[in-house]
Each structure stands twice: as structure tokens, then as C-alpha cells.
Design an enzyme around this catalytic site. Sequence first.
Site, PDB file in Angstrom:
ATOM      1  CB  SER A 147      -0.619   0.243   1.241  1.00 51.95           C
ATOM      2  OG  SER A 147      -1.257   1.319   1.340  1.00 51.95           O
ATOM      3  CE1 TYR A 158      -3.927  -1.967   4.902  1.00 50.67           C
ATOM      4  CE2 TYR A 158      -3.165   0.231   4.862  1.00 50.67           C
ATOM      5  CZ  TYR A 158      -3.872  -1.510   4.207  1.00 50.67           C
ATOM      6  OH  TYR A 158      -3.814  -1.350   2.821  1.00 50.67           O
TER       7      TYR A 158
HETATM    8  N1  NAP Z   1      -8.293  -0.276  -1.320  1.00 53.21           N
HETATM    9  C1  NAP Z   1      -7.876   0.334  -1.538  1.00 53.21           C
HETATM   10  O1  NAP Z   1      -8.139   1.408  -1.299  1.00 53.21           O
HETATM   11  C2  NAP Z   1      -6.160  -0.937  -0.876  1.00 53.21           C
HETATM   12  C3  NAP Z   1      -5.357   0.351  -1.147  1.00 53.21           C
HETATM   13  C4  NAP Z   1      -3.861  -0.183  -1.032  1.00 53.21           C
HETATM   14  C5  NAP Z   1      -4.034  -1.400  -0.126  1.00 53.21           C
HETATM   15  N2  NAP Z   1      -4.500  -1.882  -0.765  1.00 53.21           N
HETATM   16  C6  NAP Z   1      -4.310  -3.904  -0.474  1.00 53.21           C
HETATM   17  O2  NAP Z   1      -5.442  -4.319  -1.663  1.00 53.21           O
HETATM   18  C7  NAP Z   1      -5.406  -5.769  -1.154  1.00 53.21           C
HETATM   19  C8  NAP Z   1      -7.292  -6.016  -1.033  1.00 53.21           C
HETATM   20  O3  NAP Z   1      -7.654  -5.065  -0.566  1.00 53.21           O
HETATM   21  P1  NAP Z   1      -9.173  -4.774  -1.756  1.00 53.21           P
HETATM   22  O4  NAP Z   1      -8.899  -3.619  -1.275  1.00 53.21           O
HETATM   23  O5  NAP Z   1      -9.604  -5.469  -2.595  1.00 53.21           O
HETATM   24  O6  NAP Z   1     -10.382  -4.645  -0.152  1.00 53.21           O
HETATM   25  P2  NAP Z   1     -11.649  -5.177   0.131  1.00 53.21           P
HETATM   26  O7  NAP Z   1     -11.768  -5.001  -1.785  1.00 53.21           O
HETATM   27  O8  NAP Z   1     -12.236  -5.940   1.105  1.00 53.21           O
HETATM   28  O9  NAP Z   1     -10.682  -7.542  -0.408  1.00 53.21           O
HETATM   29  C9  NAP Z   1     -10.698  -7.793   0.758  1.00 53.21           C
HETATM   30  C10 NAP Z   1     -10.247  -9.098  -0.006  1.00 53.21           C
HETATM   31  O10 NAP Z   1      -9.298 -10.418   0.972  1.00 53.21           O
HETATM   32  C11 NAP Z   1     -10.378 -10.617   1.846  1.00 53.21           C
HETATM   33  N3  NAP Z   1      -9.624 -11.808   3.200  1.00 53.21           N
HETATM   34  C12 NAP Z   1      -9.930 -10.597   3.903  1.00 53.21           C
HETATM   35  N4  NAP Z   1      -9.568 -12.038   5.174  1.00 53.21           N
HETATM   36  C13 NAP Z   1      -9.641 -13.204   4.283  1.00 53.21           C
HETATM   37  C14 NAP Z   1      -8.725 -14.240   5.254  1.00 53.21           C
HETATM   38  N5  NAP Z   1      -8.418 -13.951   6.696  1.00 53.21           N
HETATM   39  N6  NAP Z   1      -9.051 -15.079   4.697  1.00 53.21           N
HETATM   40  C15 NAP Z   1      -9.029 -14.482   2.822  1.00 53.21           C
HETATM   41  N7  NAP Z   1      -9.974 -14.146   2.372  1.00 53.21           N
HETATM   42  C16 NAP Z   1      -9.644 -13.005   3.441  1.00 53.21           C
HETATM   43  C17 NAP Z   1     -11.414 -10.400   1.564  1.00 53.21           C
HETATM   44  O11 NAP Z   1     -12.312 -11.732   1.235  1.00 53.21           O
HETATM   45  P3  NAP Z   1     -14.138 -11.604   1.594  1.00 53.21           P
HETATM   46  O12 NAP Z   1     -14.398 -10.234   1.027  1.00 53.21           O
HETATM   47  O13 NAP Z   1     -14.591 -12.731   0.815  1.00 53.21           O
HETATM   48  O14 NAP Z   1     -14.298 -11.388   2.954  1.00 53.21           O
HETATM   49  C18 NAP Z   1     -11.260 -10.296  -0.280  1.00 53.21           C
HETATM   50  O15 NAP Z   1     -11.431 -10.943  -0.583  1.00 53.21           O
HETATM   51  C19 NAP Z   1      -5.137  -5.723   0.467  1.00 53.21           C
HETATM   52  O16 NAP Z   1      -4.121  -6.022   0.906  1.00 53.21           O
HETATM   53  C20 NAP Z   1      -5.286  -4.040   1.005  1.00 53.21           C
HETATM   54  O17 NAP Z   1      -4.407  -3.873   1.987  1.00 53.21           O
HETATM   55  C21 NAP Z   1      -5.969  -1.598  -1.238  1.00 53.21           C
END
Ligand code: NAP
Length: 278
Positions: A147, A158
Site C-alpha cells: 500500500s 495498518y
Molecule cells: N482499496 C484500497 O484503497 C487499498 C489501498 C492500498 C492497499 N490495498 C490492499 O489491497 C488488498 C486488497 O484489498 P481490497 O481493496 O481489494 O479490499 P476488499 O475489497 O475488502 O478485498 C479484500 C479481500 O481479502 C479477503 N480476505 C480478507 N481476510 C481474509 C481471510 N482471513 N481469508 C481469506 N480471504 C480474506 C476478502 O474476502 P471476503 O470479501 O470474502 O471477506 C476479500 O476478498 C489488501 O491487501 C489491501 O490492504 C487496498
Amino acid sequence: MSTEKLLAGKTAVVTGASSGIGRAIAESLGSAGAHVVLGGRTPEPMAASVAKITTAGGSGEAHVLDVRKVDEMRAFVAHATESTGRLDIMVNNAGLSHPEAILEESDPEHWRVMLETNVFALLVGSQAAVGAMRACGAEGHLVNISSVAAQRADSGVYGATKHAVNCINNTLRRELMEDPIKVLTVMPGAIATNFARNFDSAILQGLVGMAGGGEAANVEITKGERLPDEVLAGAQAAIPGHLCTPEDVADAVLWAVTRPASVHLSEIVVRPKRDLNL
Ligand SMILES: NC(=O)c1ccc[n+]([C@@H]2O[C@H](COP(=O)([O-])OP(=O)(O)OC[C@H]3O[C@@H](n4cnc5c(N)ncnc54)[C@H](OP(=O)(O)O)[C@@H]3O)[C@@H](O)[C@H]2O)c1
């Protein structure tokens, strides 16, 4: 022009593929011809993504797992390689944030779940994936999602997990110096996904407001639960300069894993032009 798919004959594993960035990456790699093994907690969106990949002429399969459990993560990677006999791309993407001040406000269980999901599971997944890539002699790609929080010194618990991800990735790159396996750190900025699920209710309500009229106006959202697709799409469309789409990150990952073997990319930042300042 060749019609051969760029990732034909490759196998990819994506964690957190039931939502947001992981789901978009899985669909993009699958549409480019990879056999994609999706892992996450919610089966329905993964089944829909497998169907989308199949329609695009690719193949995929979905597995429900909790990435924090060592046995489940190892079995997931092992199963993925059993299907095709190989592993070429591993995307450790599953992650979450509980944006809370450390003193007074924070629940230590929120620290635990962030550390276990964002750091511990990524370590177990990386170790298992490298083992599988070495076993089949793959010119592999380890793509670990960090991130822009890792670029700030005071980005909370985080942010500390993402600083750890960057440190782990740099260490893996050194340990893999003699292997044909590349390590890529992807640092997204604000992306319209379910990542916002643990944000303050006022911020979530603001997302509904941004999403505007239509279907989004009537939806109920609850802190901690997945957000309706129409709210995320509506908010992103309302402020595209402040929020990227998950597909923007997926495009960057696809580009990175399809460079010639001689090209080593170590870090990619995908961010909107303007900061959200949440
Ligand atoms: N969105 C942003 O602004 C942003 C910015 C920087 C970095 N990131 C990083 O990008 C990555 C993806 O996040 P996202 O933005 O796509 O968020 P998201 O839409 O909430 O997706 C997160 C994913 O991780 C899964 N997950 C969480 N805990 C889990 C567990 N214990 N076992 C299996 N699966 C699990 C969730 O599953 P379920 O939905 O099925 O629970 C979901 O598929 C993360 O590492 C996050 O830190 C995001």
C-alpha cells in the site's frame, strides 16, 4: 497480429479474490489465458469470476479458505499446483484495515487480524508458492500487495503491516537472487473496493452520498460488512480523480507479469491523482 493469449499455459493463484483488487487481478490474469485459482471467504463472487474467465476463453476454480490458517493456505497452494502441475504467478492480496488510533480507540483483536492477514498469511503464501514454483522450474512471479501506506512513516498499525510487507518482499528478492522468480511489490493508493468496510460510519455514509441517486440511494450499509457494488461504482464514478478502480491495479499487474524475462520490476505504485485525505 497473434491471437495467442499472453498467459496461455500458466497457472496463477490469487488470495482475496472474492472482492476488489484481488478479484480484478484474477479476472484479468484468467482473461489473458492463465488457469487461475481464486481463494477467498465469500464463494458467490468467486464463482461469478470463474464464469467470467470461462466466457473469456480461460479457466479457473475457486476455493474458500481463511488465509490466516497455515494448513489451509498450504493446502490451497498445493491444490492449485495439483490441477495443472505448475505454479507461475502467486498474488498475495488478501488484506484489510481497521483505521483506528492506537491509544484508547483500538481493539487489540483488530491489530491481530491485520497482522495475521496482511503479514503472516503473506509469509506463509510466499513460502508455499516459491516451493511450488521451484518444483516445476517456473520463471515465476510473486506479486505481493502492499500500500502507499508503506511510504508514510506514521500510517498506524495498518501502515506498519504494509511496511512489513515491503521489508519481506525486499528480503525475498535477495533470497531469490539465484532463482528465476521475480518479486513485485504493488502499492495501491485509494481504490474503490470493500476495503472501506471497516471505516467510520460517517465515511461509509459519505460514500453512499457520493454514489448519488439511482439504486445506490436506497441501500443500507453496515460497518464491517461488504459494501454494495453500486455504492462502490457510484463513488468511484463521482470522484475518479480521488479513487482508482480495482481494474487499474489489475492492468498494472498484468503488464508486470508479461514483461520479458530480462526485465525486473520491483515496485509499482497505482494511485489516483489526488489524495483522499481520509
Ligand atoms: N482499496 C484500497 O484503497 C487499498 C489501498 C492500498 C492497499 N490495498 C490492499 O489491497 C488488498 C486488497 O484489498 P481490497 O481493496 O481489494 O479490499 P476488499 O475489497 O475488502 O478485498 C479484500 C479481500 O481479502 C479477503 N480476505 C480478507 N481476510 C481474509 C481471510 N482471513 N481469508 C481469506 N480471504 C480474506 C476478502 O474476502 P471476503 O470479501 O470474502 O471477506 C476479500 O476478498 C489488501 O491487501 C489491501 O490492504 C487496498
